[in-house]
Design a protein around this motif. Structure first.
Motif, PDB file in Angstrom:
ATOM      1  N   VAL A 121       0.845  -1.204   0.000  1.00  0.00           N
ATOM      2  CA  VAL A 121       0.000   0.000   0.000  1.00  0.00           C
ATOM      3  C   VAL A 121       0.875   1.247   0.000  1.00  0.00           C
ATOM      4  CG1 VAL A 121      -1.676   1.347   1.342  1.00  0.00           C
ATOM      5  CG2 VAL A 121      -2.003  -1.127   1.053  1.00  0.00           C
ATOM      6  N   GLY A 122       1.930   1.247   0.828  1.00  0.00           N
ATOM      7  CA  GLY A 122       2.849   2.387   0.877  1.00  0.00           C
ATOM      8  C   GLY A 122       3.552   2.621  -0.451  1.00  0.00           C
ATOM      9  N   ALA A 123       3.952   1.534  -1.103  1.00  0.00           N
ATOM     10  CA  ALA A 123       4.630   1.662  -2.404  1.00  0.00           C
ATOM     11  C   ALA A 123       3.663   2.182  -3.471  1.00  0.00           C
ATOM     12  CB  ALA A 123       5.208   0.314  -2.825  1.00  0.00           C
ATOM     13  N   LEU A 124       2.425   1.697  -3.464  1.00  0.00           N
ATOM     14  CA  LEU A 124       1.426   2.193  -4.414  1.00  0.00           C
ATOM     15  C   LEU A 124       1.232   3.699  -4.236  1.00  0.00           C
ATOM     16  CD1 LEU A 124      -1.302  -0.605  -4.079  1.00  0.00           C
ATOM     17  CD2 LEU A 124       0.186  -0.231  -6.057  1.00  0.00           C
ATOM     18  N   ALA A 125       1.110   4.126  -2.986  1.00  0.00           N
ATOM     19  CA  ALA A 125       0.921   5.552  -2.688  1.00  0.00           C
ATOM     20  C   ALA A 125       2.126   6.371  -3.140  1.00  0.00           C
ATOM     21  CB  ALA A 125       0.660   5.752  -1.202  1.00  0.00           C
ATOM     22  N   ASP A 126       3.311   5.876  -2.861  1.00  0.00           N
ATOM     23  CA  ASP A 126       4.535   6.582  -3.261  1.00  0.00           C
ATOM     24  C   ASP A 126       4.618   6.729  -4.777  1.00  0.00           C
ATOM     25  OD1 ASP A 126       7.241   7.703  -2.738  1.00  0.00           O
ATOM     26  OD2 ASP A 126       7.880   5.879  -3.803  1.00  0.00           O
ATOM     27  N   HIS A 127       4.310   5.669  -5.490  1.00  0.00           N
ATOM     28  CA  HIS A 127       4.376   5.714  -6.954  1.00  0.00           C
ATOM     29  C   HIS A 127       3.327   6.669  -7.533  1.00  0.00           C
ATOM     30  CE1 HIS A 127       6.510   1.535  -7.111  1.00  0.00           C
ATOM     31  NE2 HIS A 127       7.245   2.490  -6.566  1.00  0.00           N
ATOM     32  N   LEU A 128       2.141   6.710  -6.904  1.00  0.00           N
ATOM     33  CA  LEU A 128       1.129   7.654  -7.382  1.00  0.00           C
ATOM     34  C   LEU A 128       1.551   9.097  -7.103  1.00  0.00           C
ATOM     35  CD1 LEU A 128      -2.274   5.935  -6.552  1.00  0.00           C
ATOM     36  CD2 LEU A 128      -1.217   6.264  -8.791  1.00  0.00           C
ATOM     37  N   GLN A 129       2.176   9.343  -5.955  1.00  0.00           N
ATOM     38  CA  GLN A 129       2.656  10.692  -5.661  1.00  0.00           C
ATOM     39  C   GLN A 129       3.683  11.130  -6.707  1.00  0.00           C
ATOM     40  OE1 GLN A 129       3.560   9.869  -1.359  1.00  0.00           O
ATOM     41  NE2 GLN A 129       2.789  11.963  -1.161  1.00  0.00           N
TER      42      GLN A 129
END
Length: 135
Positions: free
Chosen positions: A66-74
């Motif tokens: 979840v953290g990686a998905l959020a980081d990539h979207l940012q």
């Protein structure tokens, strides 16, 4: 999916694009798919809420995912020139909300998503749940 034809001034007034048709929505969906997000749901909010045009809900397999998905979207939003977007929930990564203005993205761990069931608020049948039981 067929590409969206360009809108020319001579075409006259245009109806709103169907949900999933904007460049931003397509970019988010593509990034989530590339990053192996699960149970991606796109919800059309046009006419239902003044806060946004669309909501995307997806699950990650773990806190880290979840953290990686959020980081990539940012990073994607920054590349698209959206600057700093509003982000909530990053320290725990159970439920991360990214507000990009026209599109709001909710990223969940599966059990947290099932608990809050936000798709039901917007009357969306999500593929990651079984059929509703008759009462």
């Amino acid at each position: 999916m067929d590409p969206i034809p360009p809108i020319r001034p001579e075409d006259g007034p245009q109806a709103p694009l169907p949900v999933g048709s904007t460049d931003l929505e397509q970019a988010i969906l593509s990034k989530l798919d590339d990053d192996k997000a699960q149970d991606i749901v796109l919800i059309d909010l046009r006419g239902k809420s003044p806060m946004s045009d669309a909501m995307i809900v997806a699950s990650g397999r773990s806190h880290r995912h979840v953290g990686a998905l959020a980081d990539h979207l940012q990073r994607l939003f920054k590349e698209l020139g959206l600057g700093k977007i509003k982000v909530e929930g990053l320290p725990h990564c159970d439920w991360v909300l990214l507000d990009a203005g026209d599109v709001i993205v909710h990223l969940f761990r599966p059990e947290v998503r099932a608990f809050y069931n936000i798709e039901k608020i917007w009357s969306v049948d999500s593929g990651h749940r079984g059929a509703a039981r008759a009462s």
